[in-house]
Design a protein around this motif. Structure first.
Motif, PDB file in Angstrom:
ATOM      1  N   GLU A   1      -8.376  -4.660  11.448  1.00  9.75           N
ATOM      2  CA  GLU A   1      -7.799  -5.606  12.417  1.00  9.75           C
ATOM      3  C   GLU A   1      -8.159  -7.037  12.043  1.00  9.75           C
ATOM      4  N   GLU A   2      -9.405  -7.222  11.613  1.00  9.33           N
ATOM      5  CA  GLU A   2      -9.846  -8.573  11.247  1.00  9.33           C
ATOM      6  C   GLU A   2      -9.068  -9.086  10.036  1.00  9.33           C
ATOM      7  N   VAL A   3      -8.841  -8.210   9.067  1.00 10.34           N
ATOM      8  CA  VAL A   3      -8.083  -8.630   7.878  1.00 10.34           C
ATOM      9  C   VAL A   3      -6.665  -9.044   8.286  1.00 10.34           C
ATOM     10  N   PHE A   4      -6.018  -8.254   9.125  1.00 13.67           N
ATOM     11  CA  PHE A   4      -4.664  -8.624   9.570  1.00 13.67           C
ATOM     12  C   PHE A   4      -4.697  -9.943  10.354  1.00 13.67           C
ATOM     13  N   ARG A   5      -5.788 -10.173  11.080  1.00 16.61           N
ATOM     14  CA  ARG A   5      -5.890 -11.393  11.889  1.00 16.61           C
ATOM     15  C   ARG A   5      -5.947 -12.638  10.993  1.00 16.61           C
ATOM     16  N   VAL A   6      -6.677 -12.511   9.871  1.00 20.16           N
ATOM     17  CA  VAL A   6      -6.825 -13.696   9.007  1.00 20.16           C
ATOM     18  C   VAL A   6      -5.720 -13.805   7.936  1.00 20.16           C
ATOM     19  N   LEU A   7      -4.861 -12.784   7.829  1.00 19.02           N
ATOM     20  CA  LEU A   7      -3.830 -12.794   6.774  1.00 19.02           C
ATOM     21  C   LEU A   7      -3.017 -14.091   6.716  1.00 19.02           C
ATOM     22  N   PRO A   8      -2.552 -14.622   7.873  1.00 14.95           N
ATOM     23  CA  PRO A   8      -1.730 -15.834   7.797  1.00 14.95           C
ATOM     24  C   PRO A   8      -2.462 -17.003   7.146  1.00 14.95           C
ATOM     25  N   ASP A   9      -3.778 -17.001   7.207  1.00 10.25           N
ATOM     26  CA  ASP A   9      -4.548 -18.106   6.629  1.00 10.25           C
ATOM     27  C   ASP A   9      -4.838 -17.905   5.156  1.00 10.25           C
ATOM     28  N   PHE A  10      -4.577 -16.702   4.631  1.00 11.68           N
ATOM     29  CA  PHE A  10      -4.953 -16.411   3.241  1.00 11.68           C
ATOM     30  C   PHE A  10      -3.808 -15.974   2.333  1.00 11.68           C
ATOM     31  N   LEU A  11      -2.802 -15.302   2.892  1.00  6.81           N
ATOM     32  CA  LEU A  11      -1.765 -14.713   2.030  1.00  6.81           C
ATOM     33  C   LEU A  11      -0.494 -15.561   2.065  1.00  6.81           C
ATOM     34  N   LYS A  12       0.034 -15.831   0.884  1.00  5.15           N
ATOM     35  CA  LYS A  12       1.239 -16.681   0.826  1.00  5.15           C
ATOM     36  C   LYS A  12       2.478 -15.856   1.242  1.00  5.15           C
ATOM     37  N   PRO A  13       3.512 -16.529   1.721  1.00  9.39           N
ATOM     38  CA  PRO A  13       4.748 -15.808   2.032  1.00  9.39           C
ATOM     39  C   PRO A  13       5.243 -15.090   0.776  1.00  9.39           C
ATOM     40  N   GLY A  14       5.619 -13.840   0.917  1.00  6.74           N
ATOM     41  CA  GLY A  14       6.083 -13.054  -0.233  1.00  6.74           C
ATOM     42  C   GLY A  14       4.940 -12.339  -0.954  1.00  6.74           C
ATOM     43  N   GLY A  15       3.699 -12.595  -0.532  1.00  7.00           N
ATOM     44  CA  GLY A  15       2.528 -12.022  -1.203  1.00  7.00           C
ATOM     45  C   GLY A  15       2.352 -10.528  -0.951  1.00  7.00           C
ATOM     46  N   ASN A  16       1.457  -9.947  -1.743  1.00  5.17           N
ATOM     47  CA  ASN A  16       1.211  -8.495  -1.681  1.00  5.17           C
ATOM     48  C   ASN A  16      -0.169  -8.183  -1.117  1.00  5.17           C
ATOM     49  N   PHE A  17      -0.338  -6.920  -0.690  1.00  2.76           N
ATOM     50  CA  PHE A  17      -1.502  -6.577   0.122  1.00  2.76           C
ATOM     51  C   PHE A  17      -1.873  -5.108  -0.064  1.00  2.76           C
ATOM     52  N   VAL A  18      -3.189  -4.858  -0.166  1.00  5.41           N
ATOM     53  CA  VAL A  18      -3.695  -3.470  -0.220  1.00  5.41           C
ATOM     54  C   VAL A  18      -4.914  -3.402   0.678  1.00  5.41           C
ATOM     55  N   ILE A  19      -4.999  -2.389   1.517  1.00  3.89           N
ATOM     56  CA  ILE A  19      -6.188  -2.270   2.369  1.00  3.89           C
ATOM     57  C   ILE A  19      -6.572  -0.814   2.597  1.00  3.89           C
ATOM     58  N   LYS A  20      -7.875  -0.573   2.522  1.00  6.49           N
ATOM     59  CA  LYS A  20      -8.376   0.778   2.796  1.00  6.49           C
ATOM     60  C   LYS A  20      -8.485   0.990   4.301  1.00  6.49           C
ATOM     61  N   VAL A  21      -8.087   2.185   4.728  1.00  7.33           N
ATOM     62  CA  VAL A  21      -8.109   2.522   6.151  1.00  7.33           C
ATOM     63  C   VAL A  21      -8.725   3.908   6.320  1.00  7.33           C
ATOM     64  N   PHE A  22      -9.636   4.063   7.284  1.00  4.38           N
ATOM     65  CA  PHE A  22     -10.104   5.406   7.653  1.00  4.38           C
ATOM     66  C   PHE A  22      -9.075   5.951   8.644  1.00  4.38           C
ATOM     67  N   ASP A  23      -8.561   7.113   8.344  1.00  5.48           N
ATOM     68  CA  ASP A  23      -7.456   7.627   9.152  1.00  5.48           C
ATOM     69  C   ASP A  23      -7.889   7.965  10.581  1.00  5.48           C
ATOM     70  N   SER A  24      -7.058   7.588  11.539  1.00  2.00           N
ATOM     71  CA  SER A  24      -7.256   7.952  12.947  1.00  2.00           C
ATOM     72  C   SER A  24      -5.943   7.654  13.663  1.00  2.00           C
ATOM     73  N   ASN A  25      -5.768   8.188  14.853  1.00  2.00           N
ATOM     74  CA  ASN A  25      -4.542   7.908  15.614  1.00  2.00           C
ATOM     75  C   ASN A  25      -4.417   6.413  15.890  1.00  2.00           C
ATOM     76  N   GLN A  26      -5.573   5.798  16.216  1.00  7.20           N
ATOM     77  CA  GLN A  26      -5.554   4.363  16.538  1.00  7.20           C
ATOM     78  C   GLN A  26      -5.164   3.543  15.315  1.00  7.20           C
ATOM     79  N   ALA A  27      -5.701   3.942  14.142  1.00  2.44           N
ATOM     80  CA  ALA A  27      -5.379   3.192  12.920  1.00  2.44           C
ATOM     81  C   ALA A  27      -3.885   3.324  12.614  1.00  2.44           C
ATOM     82  N   GLN A  28      -3.358   4.539  12.761  1.00  5.80           N
ATOM     83  CA  GLN A  28      -1.924   4.760  12.498  1.00  5.80           C
ATOM     84  C   GLN A  28      -1.080   3.919  13.447  1.00  5.80           C
ATOM     85  N   GLN A  29      -1.507   3.884  14.704  1.00  4.78           N
ATOM     86  CA  GLN A  29      -0.780   3.108  15.715  1.00  4.78           C
ATOM     87  C   GLN A  29      -0.815   1.613  15.367  1.00  4.78           C
ATOM     88  N   PHE A  30      -2.013   1.150  14.976  1.00  3.51           N
ATOM     89  CA  PHE A  30      -2.170  -0.264  14.619  1.00  3.51           C
ATOM     90  C   PHE A  30      -1.244  -0.630  13.448  1.00  3.51           C
TER      91      PHE A  30
END
Ligand SMILES: C[S@@+](CC[C@H](N)C(=O)[O-])C[C@H]1O[C@@H](n2cnc3c(N)ncnc32)[C@H](O)[C@@H]1O
Length: 197
Positions: A133-162
């Protein structure tokens, strides 16, 4: 099963002088989805010990740049890489580019961050989701429009929903469990291409 088990990828990483077996996860993701290009500026969140930094530093080349942050002390084994800049910082303490001594948005954001695990699944899932959630929160301040992204996630219903609610910030969105991920692991990677800032 012991996590110290010296499996195929552990041995391969040692032989190929990578600092961790996780390099093969990024390699597979990058080969499949073409995330990182020559000359890119990349930020690696939770880089320690640094196999993703090793991989990315080579891929972006001399004109590219890799900035790594981790709560662990800077890994001196990486300080000979000229296009790499490392910081001992938590993701919760960076919010603007100046915090990373850069003045231009990144072409790519990659995060292999994992919380200290407790073995209690729900606690570990919550901690992982907190990082995601924190990474998604700061994305606008770090990633350029059109940029690419990879993130590790521990699987859970909440993570899938997010992810379901937030994946629309990318033109293309994928999930992948790389072959080198241990079979007992509940982690997967979310991959976004074409950031819609
Ligand atoms: C699985 S390791 C990363 C391995 C790395 N990708 C590599 O290839 O060597 C996860 C890292 O996330 C870091 N981490 C956990 N919480 C963090 C936070 N709040 N801010 C920055 N890094 C964090 C940990 O210290 C740990 O080094």
């Amino acid at each position: 099963m012991s996590f110290k088990v010296k499996d195929h990828y552990f041995k391969k990483a040692k032989k190929e002088k990578f600092l961790a077996r996780s390099v093969y996860k990024l390699d597979e993701i990058d080969q499949k989805y073409k995330i990182i290009k020559r000359n890119d500026h990349v930020v690696d969140l939770g880089y320690h010990p640094g196999s993703w930094v090793q991989y990315t530093s080579k891929k972006v080349g001399e004109q590219g740049k890799v900035v790594g942050i981790d709560i662990k002390p800077v890994n001196v084994k990486l300080t000979n890489l000229k296009n790499v800049h490392l910081f001992e910082k938590s993701i919760f303490d960076v919010s603007v580019l100046e915090d990373l001594s850069v003045d231009k948005l990144f072409d790519v954001v990659i995060s292999d961050m994992a919380p200290n695990t407790t073995g209690i699944r729900s606690v570990d899932q919550d901690r992982s989701l907190n990082l995601v959630e924190e990474v998604f929160r700061v994305l606008p301040d770090f990633l350029k429009p059109g940029g690419n992204f990879v993130i590790k996630v521990f699987d859970s219903n909440q993570a899938q929903q997010f992810l379901k609610e937030n994946q629309k910030v990318f033109q293309e969105f994928h999930k992948l469990k790389p072959k080198s991920t241990r079979s007992v692991s509940k982690e997967f990677f979310a991959i976004g291409k074409g950031y819609r800032a």
